[in-house]
Design an enzyme around this catalytic site. Sequence first.
Site, short mmCIF file in Angstrom:
data_model
loop_
_atom_site.label_atom_id
_atom_site.label_comp_id
_atom_site.label_asym_id
_atom_site.label_seq_id
_atom_site.Cartn_x
_atom_site.Cartn_y
_atom_site.Cartn_z
N GLY A 202 0.79 -1.23 0.00
CA GLY A 202 0.00 0.00 0.00
C GLY A 202 0.82 1.28 0.00
CE LYS B 217 1.60 -6.47 -1.59
NZ LYS B 217 1.12 -6.66 -0.24
P1 ADP Z 1 1.11 -3.95 2.65
O1 ADP Z 1 0.21 -2.88 2.13
O2 ADP Z 1 2.53 -3.73 2.26
O3 ADP Z 1 0.63 -5.34 2.32
P2 ADP Z 1 0.34 -4.40 5.43
O4 ADP Z 1 -0.13 -3.27 6.28
O5 ADP Z 1 -0.66 -5.40 4.95
O6 ADP Z 1 1.16 -3.76 4.23
O7 ADP Z 1 1.48 -5.21 6.24
C1 ADP Z 1 2.62 -4.58 6.80
C2 ADP Z 1 2.39 -4.31 8.29
O8 ADP Z 1 2.43 -5.54 9.04
C3 ADP Z 1 3.48 -3.51 8.97
O9 ADP Z 1 3.30 -2.14 8.74
C4 ADP Z 1 3.29 -3.89 10.46
O10 ADP Z 1 2.51 -2.92 11.12
C5 ADP Z 1 2.49 -5.18 10.42
N1 ADP Z 1 3.05 -6.31 11.18
C6 ADP Z 1 2.29 -7.25 11.79
N2 ADP Z 1 3.02 -8.19 12.38
C7 ADP Z 1 4.32 -7.86 12.15
C8 ADP Z 1 5.58 -8.46 12.51
N3 ADP Z 1 5.64 -9.58 13.22
N4 ADP Z 1 6.71 -7.86 12.10
C9 ADP Z 1 6.68 -6.72 11.37
N5 ADP Z 1 5.51 -6.10 11.00
C10 ADP Z 1 4.34 -6.66 11.37
MG MG Z 2 -1.27 -6.25 2.93
#
Ligand code: ADP
Ligand code: MG
Length: 315
Positions: free
Chosen positions: A13, A214
Amino acid sequence: MAKKKRIVIALGGNALGNTLPEQMEAVKTTSRAIVDLIEEGCEVVVAHGNGPQVGMVNNAMIALTHEDPQQPNTPLSVCVAMSQAYIGYDLQNALREELLNRNITDIPVATMITQVRVDEDDPAFSCPSKPIGRFLTKEQADEMAKKYDYIMKEDAGRGYRRVVASPKPQEIVEIGTIRTMVDSGDLVIACGGGGIPVTRQGNHLKGASAVIDKDFASCLLAKELDADFLIILTAVEKAAINYGKPNQKWLDDITVSEAKQYIDEGHFAPGSMLPKIQAAVEFAESKPGRKALITLLEKAKEGIQGTTGTRIQLD
Ligand code: ADP
Ligand code: MG
C-alpha cells in the site's frame, strides 16, 4: 555474460498511496527504487496490491447506481479490473519516465491485465475476511447488506465495512503472455491487486466476488516465471518476532523451518505480515536457490545485497 537475476517485486500500500494525487506522487519514488535494481543488472517484474483503490472504485460504482437506477451494481471482479488498469497506468508511465531520465531506452514498459483463477470451493468464500471500502454506521451497513447482499462487519471499533472473500490463487490465466514479454526484456506489471479473481466454467471464466491477496499472487507469479528472488516491499524494514512488545526482535536471515516455527508461534498478524511470511516461505521452499526478501521500498537495493531486510531461504 552472467544470467541476469530475475526478481518479482510485490508492492504494498505505501508504494501507491491512498488517493489519486497521492498515487501520482508515490509511483515516482517507487519507480526510482525499481529502476535502481534494473541499473544493478536485475530483470524485474512488478506486482502490486489494491486495498484502498478497489474500495474507492467500489464506492464510486455504488454512487453511480444511486444516481442512475438504470445502472446495475458493479461486480467486485470488475472493480479489481478497474483498479488494475488505473494503477498500471500511473505506474507504467512513472517507470517509463524514470528509465528515460536515466537514458535507458531499450526497456518497454507494459501492464498486463491479469486474471487469476481461484477454486470455487475455496473455504474463503464461506468466510469473507478482507475489509474493503469506507467505514459506515450500523444503519448504513444494514441497508447495504439488504440492498446488495453484502456481508458487513464491524472493524476494530471504527465502524462497519464490507468484507469480501480472499481465496488462494491457483493459476495465472495470462502467464504465457507475461512470460513471453518478460523473456523478451520488457518491464511488465502483472497480477495487480492480486489479479482479477475468476473461476473456470468450461471455456468460460466467471468473475468471482473476491479480492486475492497480492502476497500470494506474487508468490505464484515468481514461481511460474522461475524467478530467483521474491521481494515484498512494505511499510517495515524487517519482520519481527514479539512485534510491538518489549522483547521484540527484528529478523535478518532466517530459514524456512525457522519461519514456519515463528508462524506456528503466532508472531505475524493475519492480514498483514502473516501472508507475506507465508508467501515468502512458499516461494523459498519451492526450489533450491530461491530466496524471498521482505523490506522497505527504499531498502530494496540493500536488501538484495544482503545488508538489511528479512531474508528467507531453504535450510
Ligand atoms: P502492505 O500494504 O505492504 O501489504 P500491510 O499493512 O498489509 O502492508 O502489512 C505490513 C504491516 O504488518 C506492517 O506495517 C506492520 O505494522 C504489520 N506487522 C504485523 N506483524 C508484524 C511483525 N511480526 N513484524 C513486522 N511487521 C508486522
Ligand atoms: Mg497487505
